[in-house]
Design a protein around this motif. Structure first.
Motif, mmCIF file in Angstrom:
data_model
loop_
_atom_site.group_PDB
_atom_site.id
_atom_site.type_symbol
_atom_site.label_atom_id
_atom_site.label_comp_id
_atom_site.label_asym_id
_atom_site.label_seq_id
_atom_site.Cartn_x
_atom_site.Cartn_y
_atom_site.Cartn_z
ATOM 1 N N ARG A 228 0.841 -1.200 0.000
ATOM 2 C CA ARG A 228 0.000 0.000 0.000
ATOM 3 C C ARG A 228 0.875 1.248 0.000
ATOM 4 O O ARG A 228 1.944 1.266 0.611
ATOM 5 C CB ARG A 228 -0.932 0.025 1.218
ATOM 6 N N LEU A 229 0.383 2.278 -0.692
ATOM 7 C CA LEU A 229 1.038 3.578 -0.720
ATOM 8 C C LEU A 229 0.009 4.656 -0.409
ATOM 9 O O LEU A 229 -1.188 4.494 -0.717
ATOM 10 C CB LEU A 229 1.665 3.854 -2.088
ATOM 11 N N PRO A 230 0.425 5.772 0.184
ATOM 12 C CA PRO A 230 -0.524 6.862 0.460
ATOM 13 C C PRO A 230 -1.177 7.380 -0.815
ATOM 14 O O PRO A 230 -0.600 7.326 -1.905
ATOM 15 C CB PRO A 230 0.353 7.935 1.119
ATOM 16 N N GLU A 231 -2.369 7.894 -0.653
ATOM 17 C CA GLU A 231 -3.152 8.329 -1.812
ATOM 18 C C GLU A 231 -2.493 9.490 -2.566
ATOM 19 O O GLU A 231 -2.797 9.704 -3.746
ATOM 20 C CB GLU A 231 -4.548 8.746 -1.354
ATOM 21 N N ARG A 232 -1.586 10.240 -1.924
ATOM 22 C CA ARG A 232 -0.958 11.372 -2.614
ATOM 23 C C ARG A 232 -0.062 10.922 -3.774
ATOM 24 O O ARG A 232 0.285 11.724 -4.630
ATOM 25 C CB ARG A 232 -0.143 12.203 -1.622
ATOM 26 N N TYR A 233 0.307 9.637 -3.788
ATOM 27 C CA TYR A 233 1.151 9.142 -4.874
ATOM 28 C C TYR A 233 0.340 8.668 -6.081
ATOM 29 O O TYR A 233 0.932 8.259 -7.085
ATOM 30 C CB TYR A 233 2.016 7.976 -4.381
ATOM 31 N N LEU A 234 -0.977 8.694 -6.002
ATOM 32 C CA LEU A 234 -1.802 8.174 -7.087
ATOM 33 C C LEU A 234 -1.500 8.829 -8.442
ATOM 34 O O LEU A 234 -1.431 8.128 -9.456
ATOM 35 C CB LEU A 234 -3.279 8.333 -6.734
ATOM 36 N N PRO A 235 -1.322 10.162 -8.524
ATOM 37 C CA PRO A 235 -1.032 10.745 -9.844
ATOM 38 C C PRO A 235 0.276 10.247 -10.455
ATOM 39 O O PRO A 235 0.466 10.371 -11.670
ATOM 40 C CB PRO A 235 -0.971 12.255 -9.553
ATOM 41 N N GLN A 236 1.178 9.707 -9.666
ATOM 42 C CA GLN A 236 2.476 9.260 -10.174
ATOM 43 C C GLN A 236 2.548 7.750 -10.371
ATOM 44 O O GLN A 236 3.596 7.234 -10.731
ATOM 45 C CB GLN A 236 3.591 9.688 -9.204
ATOM 46 N N LEU A 237 1.454 7.050 -10.129
ATOM 47 C CA LEU A 237 1.435 5.593 -10.257
ATOM 48 C C LEU A 237 0.685 5.195 -11.511
ATOM 49 O O LEU A 237 -0.332 5.812 -11.863
ATOM 50 C CB LEU A 237 0.778 4.953 -9.030
ATOM 51 N N GLN A 238 1.158 4.152 -12.166
ATOM 52 C CA GLN A 238 0.488 3.621 -13.342
ATOM 53 C C GLN A 238 0.907 2.167 -13.548
ATOM 54 O O GLN A 238 1.951 1.732 -13.056
ATOM 55 C CB GLN A 238 0.829 4.445 -14.580
ATOM 56 N N VAL A 239 0.080 1.444 -14.277
ATOM 57 C CA VAL A 239 0.368 0.047 -14.570
ATOM 58 C C VAL A 239 1.602 -0.039 -15.455
ATOM 59 O O VAL A 239 1.779 0.741 -16.401
ATOM 60 C CB VAL A 239 -0.839 -0.616 -15.256
ATOM 61 N N GLY A 240 2.487 -0.984 -15.142
ATOM 62 C CA GLY A 240 3.739 -1.145 -15.871
ATOM 63 C C GLY A 240 4.919 -0.468 -15.219
ATOM 64 O O GLY A 240 6.059 -0.636 -15.679
ATOM 65 N N GLN A 241 4.689 0.302 -14.166
ATOM 66 C CA GLN A 241 5.775 0.994 -13.467
ATOM 67 C C GLN A 241 6.685 -0.012 -12.762
ATOM 68 O O GLN A 241 6.237 -1.059 -12.302
ATOM 69 C CB GLN A 241 5.182 1.981 -12.467
#
Length: 422
Positions: A228-241
């Protein structure tokens, strides 16, 4: 006798009074006259100029300030988010029977690979096999009756209703045979996919009921890591990372993982998002359930401007640095100070990223800020490690001045020029 003592006392008082009166009338000699007498027989020295005894690190008339400098450099900076998680098998199941029965055979060995469709546990199917044979016999009779009625119908010896009845009987017999075969099939526990069998929970001869644990099967050719990661990282997360996984059980080794899925829901209590990444396990060193530390790469800069953290001077919620500006052609010190406000970014291993305010190759002060009071202060760069000796430079400078006054030339400060060039 008393008169004699009184006479001695009176004479003593008179003598003391006379001494005190004479001492008060003696003129006080000036301090300058005393110094001239003290140096009357010694060598005559020239008056020391103002500021000769001041430390060499002073500003203004006291000489340039001794500071340590460092250039603005470029570096590769990566922003990563750290989290902890657990490894899970890509496919894992605990095999359980749907019907009761007695175990008559085991078709696997503990911890050994198995293939899809391989029989792992065989329950006693004697009764089920007999029911299958019975259903087959009934089906054979029903099929024969139906075929005979169809022939008779063609000769008009039976009605169409009789043919329809035998057709329905045939369908019932076929269904009964399918049920008998399905019941027999449930007594054979097979592997649903390729994997590794775990430790068996039963032995040959055990009687098991529906839902009894038999053996777990895990597909460990590749593993999932859930974290799990904090929600503030959502804009920087994507599938394939990409992510890097390290395990306490395997110190010194790192495994590369790839984000395969992001949960569409954010946990309302922890304000975090569940992430699933997949990593290859060709070597078979990883096991489901292991504790994992995950570093997820969010961004990377190949030409970030960085300076040592010691160069920052925080003030009033802002960050400043002292930039060393080289004064070309100026006499005396070749470096002067200039206060600059900067915008900072990432911090890594004693370095800080500069987003605005400096350019590559600029020189900044990393030690000695407290002696710089204003812009334009002359600076004298010293090499790293000479800071401890800068305090001793003040007596040396004063001694050099006295040597010059005595007609002895002070040695040239060539080391300062070398440090300035570096």
């Amino acid at each position: 006798m008393k008169k004699y003592h009184a006479l001695v006392a009176a004479v003593g008082i008179a003598v003391l009074s006379a001494g005190a009166y004479w001492y008060q009338r003696e003129p006080i000699r000036p301090a300058s006259e005393g110094r001239s007498d003290a140096t009357a027989h010694g060598p005559t020295s020239a008056p020391r100029p103002a500021g000769a005894g001041a430390p060499a690190g002073g500003a203004g008339a006291r000489g340039p300030v001794a500071v340590e400098m460092a250039p603005v450099q470029t570096a590769i900076l990566s922003e990563a988010a750290q989290a902890v998680g657990s490894l899970r098998s890509r496919q894992g199941v605990m095999l359980r029977p749907e019907v009761s029965g007695r175990v008559i055979a085991l078709g696997f060995r503990d911890g050994q690979p198995v293939r899809k469709g391989q029989v792992l546990v065989q329950l006693d199917d004697t009764l089920a096999a007999a029911q299958v044979r019975q259903a087959q016999a009934q089906l054979s009779i029903a099929r024969a009756n139906h075929e005979r009625n169809r022939e008779l119908l063609a000769q008009n010896f039976v009605s169409q209703a009789a043919v329809d009845q035998t057709a329905a009987t045939l369908q019932v017999a076929e269904a009964q045979l399918a049920v008998a075969r399905a019941t027999q099939e449930r007594l054979r526990i097979v592997a649903p996919f390729d994997g590794v069998a775990g430790i068996r929970e039963v032995n040959v001869g055990d009687y098991v009921g529906p839902g009894t644990d038999l053996v777990n099967l895990e597909d460990v050719s590749s593993l999932y890591v859930d974290f799990r990661l904090p929600e503030r990282y959502l804009p920087q997360l994507q599938v394939g990372q990409r992510s890097q996984v390290s395990l306490d059980a395997l110190p010194g080794r790192r495994f590369e993982a790839r984000i395969e899925a992001l949960s569409p829901q954010v946990d309302a209590q922890g304000r975090s998002v569940l992430i699933r990444a997949v990593l290859n396990n060709r070597e078979g060193a990883l096991r489901p359930g292991m504790f994992a530390r995950v570093d997820t790469l969010l961004s990377s800069k190949t030409d970030a401007l960085v300076v040592p953290e010691e160069a920052l001077v925080p003030q009033g919620g802002k960050q400043y640095v002292i930039k060393a500006v080289k004064a070309e052609g100026a006499e005396g010190a070749s470096w002067t100070s200039q206060r600059r406000e900067v915008s900072i970014g990432l911090r890594r291993a004693g370095q800080v990223e500069i987003l605005q305010g400096l350019d590559r190759g600029d020189m900044v002060v990393v030690a000695g800020h407290q002696r710089i009071q204003r812009d334009g202060t002359p600076l004298r760069p010293v090499q790293i490690g000479e800071r401890g000796s800068s305090a001793a430079s003040a007596p040396s400078a004063a001694g050099g001045t006295r040597d010059a006054q005595r007609g002895t030339a002070a040695p040239a400060t060539s080391g300062t020029k070398v440090a300035a060039r570096n």
